[in-house]
Design a protein around this motif. Structure first.
Motif, short mmCIF file in Angstrom:
data_model
loop_
_atom_site.label_atom_id
_atom_site.label_comp_id
_atom_site.label_asym_id
_atom_site.label_seq_id
_atom_site.Cartn_x
_atom_site.Cartn_y
_atom_site.Cartn_z
N TYR A 98 64.42 93.70 14.00
CA TYR A 98 65.45 94.14 14.94
C TYR A 98 65.47 95.66 15.05
CZ TYR A 98 70.06 95.26 16.80
OH TYR A 98 71.10 95.79 17.54
N LEU A 99 65.41 96.35 13.91
CA LEU A 99 65.42 97.81 13.93
C LEU A 99 64.18 98.36 14.62
CD1 LEU A 99 66.75 98.58 10.33
CD2 LEU A 99 68.01 98.67 12.48
N SER A 100 63.04 97.74 14.38
CA SER A 100 61.81 98.17 15.04
C SER A 100 61.91 97.97 16.55
CB SER A 100 60.61 97.40 14.49
OG SER A 100 60.45 97.63 13.10
N TRP A 101 62.50 96.85 16.97
CA TRP A 101 62.68 96.60 18.40
C TRP A 101 63.57 97.68 19.03
CZ3 TRP A 101 60.83 94.57 22.51
CH2 TRP A 101 61.63 94.35 23.62
N GLN A 102 64.61 98.10 18.33
CA GLN A 102 65.47 99.17 18.84
C GLN A 102 64.70 100.47 19.03
OE1 GLN A 102 68.74 98.71 19.84
NE2 GLN A 102 68.13 96.59 19.51
N LEU A 103 63.69 100.71 18.20
CA LEU A 103 62.87 101.90 18.34
C LEU A 103 61.94 101.79 19.54
CD1 LEU A 103 61.88 102.52 14.60
CD2 LEU A 103 63.68 103.65 15.91
N VAL A 104 61.53 100.56 19.85
CA VAL A 104 60.57 100.35 20.94
C VAL A 104 61.26 100.38 22.30
CG1 VAL A 104 58.99 98.66 21.98
CG2 VAL A 104 58.94 99.08 19.51
#
Length: 339
Positions: free
Chosen positions: A17-23
């Motif tokens: 989820y956190l990685s998706w927010q970065l993308v």
């Protein structure tokens, strides 16, 4: 499921989820890198036979910069020049502002000052422009950062593409034969969209645009771009531009040019479609026009401008995955029972 597995799954979900927010802020540019990486990867593999993977990837990144930025800048410059010429050719005396003001006063009894109102509006617009300058600068900065990120991602996708695919295959819980069929079908679908959908649309739009230039249609570069975009959607295409252009020539007293444009567009563009599309369909997977229409229109809403490319790919990939599942379902069920 024991406590350790549950903990790891929760941890993976959180970081995913956190990685998706970065993308998300750069999602369009990530898709751009994936698209260019897919198109250029076969060339990367060929170049690696002669040079190192780093040099090959760097060369292709430079090639993509020249191939993307230079055409974009040239087209934007031509369209801007056409717009500037159109503005310069507009004669304020032809607008008959004084007569319009007198007509309004005679009909309504109110005095109006169109020039003064326009000047006040222009001043207000100028103030808004100054106020929004910071936002525009931020958008430009974000675009530059996004393109830089896309180029970095493209470099590493090309350089480490084999390792990435090996990593994906190792962590996909499917037999090698099933993965081969799945990735093979996805590869065919993607090439069918890019070659049979995008490339043909560009060729047809450019061919039709040459006719606009030849007969002297104003802003031909802009309308050529519009025809390329319209050609991406089946059953619409370039006729939505060259037919009104032919009518415009008739209305302006150029019947010979009107007929020439109509005949050229109908025959030459039609021949290009009749000869190019079968070649692509024979080489790659055939994509239904319904998939293309749904993919393009839905893709634009879901992914923005990159949805023009990825929308049909996503729908086609779904169909390919369903076909692979149907073909191997019984075998996978038997393997799960024996395991």
């Amino acid at each position: 499921m024991n406590r350790s597995k549950g903990y790891l799954l929760v941890l993976v979900a959180i970081f995913a989820y956190l990685s998706w927010q970065l993308v998300v802020p750069f999602f369009q540019y990530v898709l751009l890198a994936l698209l260019l990486g897919f198109v250029l990867f076969p060339l990367q593999q060929r170049l690696e036979e002669y040079v190192s993977s780093t040099i090959a990837a760097l060369s292709l990144v430079l090639l993509s910069i020249v191939g993307f930025i230079v055409p974009f800048v040239l087209v934007a410059a031509v369209v801007a020049e056409d717009a500037a010429d159109l503005i310069q050719e507009t004669d304020p005396d032809d607008l008959q502002i004084a007569e319009i003001e007198e007509l309004i006063e005679d009909e309504t009894g109110f005095e109006v000052d169109i020039v003064g109102t326009a000047a006040d509006s222009a001043q207000q617009i100028g103030s808004i422009v100054l106020e929004q300058a910071t936002d525009w600068f931020g958008a430009l900065t974000s675009a530059l950062i996004g393109f830089g990120l896309a180029l970095f991602l493209l470099f590493y996708l090309l350089k480490s593409g084999d390792a990435l695919m090996a990593w994906i295959r190792d962590r996909t819980p499917l037999p090698d034969e099933v993965q081969d069929d799945l990735y093979g079908d996805l590869n065919e679908v993607t090439w069918a969209v890019l070659a049979g959908h995008v490339l043909i649309a560009v060729i047809e739009g450019v061919i039709a645009g040459l006719g606009l230039f030849a007969v002297g249609i104003p802003n031909a570069a802009f309308w050529t771009f519009i025809m390329v975009i319209l050609s991406l959607v089946p059953l619409i295409g370039a006729p939505f531009v060259w037919v009104p252009a032919s009518i415009y020539l008739f209305a302006t007293g150029e019947p010979v040019l009107a007929v020439a444009l109509a005949v050229y567009s109908a025959i030459v563009v039609g021949i290009a479609d009749d000869y190019l599309r079968p070649v692509v369909v024979d080489r790659y997977a055939e994509i239904s026009p319904a998939v293309i229409i749904l993919g393009v229109l839905g893709g634009i809403y879901a992914f923005g401008i990159m949805g023009v490319f990825f929308g049909p790919v996503v729908v086609g990939a779904f169909i390919a995955a369903v076909n692979v599942l149907d073909e191997h379902y019984d075998r996978l069920e038997e393997e799960s029972e024996t395991a």
